[in-house]
Enzyme design. Structure first.
Site, mmCIF file in Angstrom:
data_model
loop_
_atom_site.group_PDB
_atom_site.id
_atom_site.type_symbol
_atom_site.label_atom_id
_atom_site.label_comp_id
_atom_site.label_asym_id
_atom_site.label_seq_id
_atom_site.Cartn_x
_atom_site.Cartn_y
_atom_site.Cartn_z
ATOM 1 N N PRO A 48 0.857 -1.197 0.000
ATOM 2 C CA PRO A 48 0.000 0.000 0.000
ATOM 3 C C PRO A 48 0.889 1.242 0.000
ATOM 4 O O PRO A 48 1.418 1.652 1.040
ATOM 5 C CB PRO A 48 -0.804 -0.132 1.288
ATOM 6 C CG PRO A 48 0.032 -0.984 2.179
ATOM 7 C CD PRO A 48 0.828 -1.898 1.300
ATOM 8 N N ASP A 59 5.989 2.185 2.492
ATOM 9 C CA ASP A 59 5.037 1.109 2.737
ATOM 10 C C ASP A 59 4.211 1.468 3.967
ATOM 11 O O ASP A 59 4.724 1.495 5.092
ATOM 12 C CB ASP A 59 5.805 -0.197 2.959
ATOM 13 C CG ASP A 59 4.891 -1.418 3.026
ATOM 14 O OD1 ASP A 59 3.693 -1.247 3.332
ATOM 15 O OD2 ASP A 59 5.385 -2.536 2.779
ATOM 16 N N HIS A 60 2.917 1.743 3.745
ATOM 17 C CA HIS A 60 2.073 2.208 4.851
ATOM 18 C C HIS A 60 1.738 1.091 5.845
ATOM 19 O O HIS A 60 1.191 1.352 6.917
ATOM 20 C CB HIS A 60 0.772 2.807 4.299
ATOM 21 C CG HIS A 60 0.304 3.998 5.066
ATOM 22 N ND1 HIS A 60 0.462 4.119 6.431
ATOM 23 C CD2 HIS A 60 -0.318 5.128 4.671
ATOM 24 C CE1 HIS A 60 -0.045 5.270 6.836
ATOM 25 N NE2 HIS A 60 -0.524 5.913 5.791
ATOM 26 N N ARG A 61 2.086 -0.153 5.520
ATOM 27 C CA ARG A 61 1.922 -1.237 6.486
ATOM 28 C C ARG A 61 2.999 -1.156 7.559
ATOM 29 O O ARG A 61 2.809 -1.597 8.694
ATOM 30 C CB ARG A 61 2.015 -2.603 5.789
ATOM 31 C CG ARG A 61 0.973 -2.863 4.720
ATOM 32 C CD ARG A 61 1.302 -4.148 3.969
ATOM 33 N NE ARG A 61 2.635 -4.088 3.358
ATOM 34 C CZ ARG A 61 3.207 -5.109 2.718
ATOM 35 N NH1 ARG A 61 2.574 -6.273 2.627
ATOM 36 N NH2 ARG A 61 4.404 -4.975 2.187
ATOM 37 N N ALA A 114 5.183 1.823 8.145
ATOM 38 C CA ALA A 114 5.393 3.140 8.762
ATOM 39 C C ALA A 114 4.177 4.028 8.529
ATOM 40 O O ALA A 114 3.395 3.810 7.600
ATOM 41 C CB ALA A 114 6.649 3.794 8.187
#
Length: 417
Positions: A212, A386-388, A390
């Site tokens: 994501p 990567d929004h998973r 950070a």
């Protein structure tokens, strides 16, 4: 004996067969290159496992195959020339050896002459398919390298010459017959979607489908960095802006190691990498490629500059080794020198956690802290993460720290003490 596509490394599962160096019935020596293949990382040659004669070629050029696929078959046997001479009367072993050595020298000299032509395997393939002698083609690429366009231009020029010759020989246009073109027919050209272009596409799709993406934009005032680089030049220290960016990035990664990590969803852990192996995206005639500067955290600015320069040159010449293209923990893309770029949403180099892009530096008026307006050199930055792994606030803090170092390069040197 079967010659198969073996695992070249880094979890490779498939490759594209680019071109063959041999044909059916050829005699080859042990370790002689037989075929050239393209993986998602590099172009590699598969050598002969033993001396012998090529029995059959099973995979056509341009086809994508998986690891373990048999590419060709080889009948192991000793050189037929030496065997024939050995059976002749009054022929000593010494004369057989001298004859074989002389023949090998001739073959090697011929190969050296052929290899002086700078062209990619795919460009050579185009030339072979159209019967073009590459030694007659003028290369317009870097260092005189012959590009696909050079070959097509050579073909068009020759066709035009042949058409003009036919017109003169036939006594003018009256003797020629032309078929009327269909005005409703679509006009388009076709380029192949395979090799490195296809591998890049698969890598990008894998990254977007898996990660994501979230992109954070920032700007940096690089006026002081430009001045500092000029000061260094006067002292005969030539350090590129990219070297400063990479070193500042390494210092920022020490403060925010979450962006130098790997997510293992299966084991539900995030691995924080201690080493900073920075990939540098390079635009080449063969497509995008990412050589890696290893252990940036322990390298000086000069070492980073020299290594980036060396790896970029090798990338443009398609001479990188597998070791030089693997193991990156963070990737940077300096698109500023290409011009015209003020922002982007870069795709992360999976399975990394983040990628930072540096855009074109432009002079523009800026309101300073004392409310005065000054002309400053400003550069935009795009950071995808990567929004998973950070959150946005962490990304902002990370880029703020990086910008602080870039805007105050002498302060960055203090951080190194």
């Amino acid at each position: 004996m079967e010659v198969k596509l073996h695992d070249i490394g880094e979890g490779m599962t498939e490759a594209v067969v680019l071109s063959y160096f041999v044909k059916k019935g050829d005699y080859v020596k042990a370790d002689q290159p037989l075929v050239e293949v393209q993986t998602d990382k590099m172009v590699a040659e598969i050598p002969a496992p033993a001396a012998g004669i090529i029995q059959d070629i099973l995979v056509p050029e341009g086809e994508t195959i998986s690891v373990g696929t048999t590419i060709l078959t080889l009948e192991a046997k000793s050189p037929p020339l030496v065997e024939t001479m050995s059976n002749q009367p009054n022929v000593t072993a010494e004369s057989v050896h001298l004859f074989a050595v002389k023949k090998e020298e001739t073959v090697c000299a011929k190969r050296m002459i052929e290899r002086r032509v700078l062209a990619s395997p795919y460009t050579r393939k185009i030339a072979r398919e159209h019967g073009v002698d590459l030694e007659q083609v003028v290369g317009t690429g870097r260092g005189g390298r012959i590009t696909d366009e050079d070959v097509y231009r050579f073909i068009e020029t020759n066709n035009a010459k042949q058409t003009n010759h036919s017109s003169v020989a036939g006594g003018g246009t009256e003797s020629q017959s032309f078929e009327k073109a269909d005005d409703n027919a679509p006009s388009f050209s076709v380029i192949p979607f395979r090799g490195r272009r296809k591998q890049i596409a698969k890598k990008m799709a894998q990254s977007l489908y898996t990660i994501p993406h979230c992109t954070h934009f920032e700007e940096a005032d690089v006026t002081e960095l430009i001045r500092f680089r000029e000061e260094l030049k006067q002292q005969n220290f030539h350090i590129s802006a990219t070297a400063f960016f990479i070193k500042a990035l390494s210092l920022a990664l020490k403060q925010f190691p979450i962006f130098n990590a790997r997510l293992d969803e299966e084991r539900e852990v995030i691995h924080l990498k201690q080493e900073h192996h920075i990939g540098i995206a390079v635009d080449t005639e063969e497509g995008l490629i990412v050589p890696v500067i290893k252990h940036v955290e322990s390298k000086s600015l000069r070492e980073i500059h020299e290594e980036a320069k060396r790896l970029t040159k090798k990338a443009q010449e398609n001479k990188l080794t597998l070791q030089e293209m693997t193991g990156s923990t963070f990737t940077v893309s300096n698109v500023g020198p290409l011009g015209g770029s003020i922002g982007a949403t870069p795709i992360i180099n999976y399975p990394e956690v983040a990628l930072m892009a540096f855009h074109k530096t432009k002079k523009r008026p800026v309101v300073m802290e004392n409310d005065e307006i000054a002309v400053r050199s400003m550069m935009n930055i795009s950071m995808s993460f990567d929004h998973r792994v950070a959150d946005g606030a962490t990304a902002v803090a990370f880029t703020n720290y990086f910008v602080r170092l870039i805007e105050n390069p002498k302060l960055m040197l203090m951080e190194l003490i």
